[in-house]
Motif scaffolding. Sequence first.
Motif, short mmCIF file in Angstrom:
data_model
loop_
_atom_site.label_atom_id
_atom_site.label_comp_id
_atom_site.label_asym_id
_atom_site.label_seq_id
_atom_site.Cartn_x
_atom_site.Cartn_y
_atom_site.Cartn_z
N ALA A 143 0.82 -1.21 0.00
CA ALA A 143 0.00 0.00 0.00
C ALA A 143 0.86 1.25 0.00
O ALA A 143 1.87 1.33 0.71
N GLY A 144 0.45 2.23 -0.79
CA GLY A 144 1.10 3.53 -0.80
C GLY A 144 0.08 4.63 -0.62
O GLY A 144 -1.10 4.37 -0.39
N GLY A 145 0.52 5.88 -0.76
CA GLY A 145 -0.37 7.02 -0.57
C GLY A 145 -0.49 7.86 -1.82
O GLY A 145 -0.24 7.40 -2.93
N ARG A 146 -0.83 9.12 -1.65
CA ARG A 146 -1.10 10.01 -2.78
C ARG A 146 0.11 10.13 -3.71
O ARG A 146 -0.03 10.09 -4.93
N ILE A 147 1.29 10.27 -3.15
CA ILE A 147 2.51 10.32 -3.94
C ILE A 147 3.19 8.96 -3.99
O ILE A 147 3.63 8.50 -5.05
N THR A 148 3.26 8.29 -2.86
CA THR A 148 4.03 7.04 -2.78
C THR A 148 3.33 5.85 -3.43
O THR A 148 3.90 4.77 -3.47
N HIS A 149 2.11 6.06 -3.95
CA HIS A 149 1.45 4.94 -4.64
C HIS A 149 2.27 4.51 -5.85
O HIS A 149 2.22 3.34 -6.27
N THR A 150 3.09 5.43 -6.40
CA THR A 150 3.93 5.05 -7.54
C THR A 150 5.00 4.05 -7.12
O THR A 150 5.33 3.11 -7.86
N LEU A 151 5.57 4.24 -5.91
CA LEU A 151 6.54 3.28 -5.39
C LEU A 151 5.87 1.95 -5.08
O LEU A 151 6.43 0.88 -5.37
N ALA A 152 4.66 2.01 -4.52
CA ALA A 152 3.92 0.78 -4.20
C ALA A 152 3.61 0.01 -5.48
O ALA A 152 3.73 -1.22 -5.52
N GLU A 153 3.18 0.71 -6.53
CA GLU A 153 2.86 0.05 -7.79
C GLU A 153 4.10 -0.60 -8.42
O GLU A 153 4.04 -1.71 -8.95
N HIS A 168 -2.39 -5.57 -4.18
CA HIS A 168 -2.05 -4.15 -4.16
C HIS A 168 -3.23 -3.40 -3.58
O HIS A 168 -4.31 -3.33 -4.17
N VAL A 169 -3.07 -2.83 -2.39
CA VAL A 169 -4.14 -2.12 -1.71
C VAL A 169 -4.21 -0.69 -2.23
O VAL A 169 -3.24 0.06 -2.10
N GLN A 170 -5.34 -0.33 -2.83
CA GLN A 170 -5.52 1.03 -3.34
C GLN A 170 -5.96 1.91 -2.18
O GLN A 170 -7.13 2.18 -1.97
N SER A 171 -4.99 2.37 -1.38
CA SER A 171 -5.30 3.06 -0.13
C SER A 171 -5.95 4.41 -0.35
O SER A 171 -6.54 4.97 0.57
N TRP A 176 -10.79 0.73 0.13
CA TRP A 176 -9.62 -0.01 0.61
C TRP A 176 -9.92 -0.97 1.76
O TRP A 176 -9.23 -2.00 1.89
N PRO A 177 -10.92 -0.72 2.65
CA PRO A 177 -11.17 -1.71 3.70
C PRO A 177 -11.51 -3.10 3.16
O PRO A 177 -11.27 -4.11 3.83
N HIS A 178 -12.07 -3.17 1.93
CA HIS A 178 -12.41 -4.47 1.35
C HIS A 178 -11.18 -5.37 1.22
O HIS A 178 -11.29 -6.60 1.32
N ALA A 205 -3.02 0.52 8.65
CA ALA A 205 -1.98 -0.13 9.48
C ALA A 205 -2.55 -0.58 10.81
O ALA A 205 -2.20 -1.66 11.31
N GLU A 206 -3.43 0.21 11.39
CA GLU A 206 -4.03 -0.15 12.68
C GLU A 206 -4.87 -1.42 12.55
O GLU A 206 -4.80 -2.32 13.41
N ILE A 207 -5.63 -1.52 11.47
CA ILE A 207 -6.46 -2.72 11.26
C ILE A 207 -5.58 -3.93 11.00
O ILE A 207 -5.81 -5.02 11.54
N ALA A 208 -4.56 -3.76 10.16
CA ALA A 208 -3.64 -4.86 9.86
C ALA A 208 -2.94 -5.34 11.12
O ALA A 208 -2.82 -6.55 11.37
N HIS A 209 -2.49 -4.40 11.94
CA HIS A 209 -1.81 -4.74 13.19
C HIS A 209 -2.75 -5.48 14.13
O HIS A 209 -2.36 -6.46 14.79
N ALA A 210 -4.00 -5.03 14.21
CA ALA A 210 -4.98 -5.69 15.09
C ALA A 210 -5.26 -7.12 14.65
O ALA A 210 -5.60 -7.98 15.48
N ARG A 211 -5.10 -7.39 13.36
CA ARG A 211 -5.32 -8.74 12.84
C ARG A 211 -4.07 -9.62 12.98
O ARG A 211 -4.07 -10.77 12.57
N GLY A 212 -3.01 -9.06 13.53
CA GLY A 212 -1.80 -9.85 13.76
C GLY A 212 -0.84 -9.90 12.58
O GLY A 212 0.08 -10.72 12.56
#
Length: 290
Positions: A143-153, A168-171, A176-178, A205-212
């Motif tokens: 997963a990336g963000g507004r600018i860093t989505h290019t690095l994630a891709e 690839h999570v389109q954050s 994206w929760p799906h 990240a919080e949801i991912a962390h909570a899921r272990g």
Amino acid sequence: MTDAAQTISDRIQEKLDHLTRAERQLALSILENYPASGLGPLSALAKDANVSVPTVARMVQKLGYKGYPDFQSELREELRAKAKGPIAKHETWAEAAPSEHLLNRFTDAVIDNIRLTLGQIDPDAFDEACALVADPSRHLFIAGGRITHTLAEYFFMHMQVIRPNLTHVQSTSSTWPHYLLNAKEDDVFVIFDVRRYENNTLKLAEIAHARGAKIVLFTDQWRSPVHHLADITFSCRIIAPSAWDSTTTTMLLVETMISSVQNLNWDETKERMEHLEEMFDQTKLFRKFT
């Protein structure tokens, strides 16, 4: 005594998580315009960071100095060391341009970013992160963000070839929760988050962390809030003489990780690449000159 092999920037990075709120504000102010920020009077530094003079005095002691004069003395030694080597100093990257030309100033800044970033990376932690990413039994989310989505891709495209079982999570999308519905314990999230840190990315990240899940974070020298949830964090220096931050150092680490993961899974990767090339031939995606 401080470690002479470390720069002041290195020591600030090491202490960031152990500073008070005001001290952290001061530390980030110093790093923002390092090293020039530490060359002026103590009162000027405090004013620029919007903290008290005692806060500056306390923080430099936490960094291992008796006081602000000792701090400044070592900072000047750093600058003198960098200025050594007149022959190397005379040579510029773009030889046809003057040394003060943006081509050379930007290149100098990027090389400093790379040097300072690599000096702070634990090779064992990097190898551990690569092993997590390479493990095909773990679902890999990127997963990336507004600018860093290019690095994630870019990272995702290469991982598609190297290994199965990834997403690839389109954050930046409201859906994206799906993507997290199937996330489970010990899956791996590779997250890119640099200033200005995004609320969506932190919540993911919080949801991912909570899921272990395990989290590998690529961030900047000030560290995204995701840092507190990540198992492994890579803090990349991003400052450049531009209105935009530089992604060069982050891309260097990403490409190095791609190479490492490829080697860890080489037999499987080679087979996948061969199948991919066969499909390219069938679709005639690329021109052939033989």
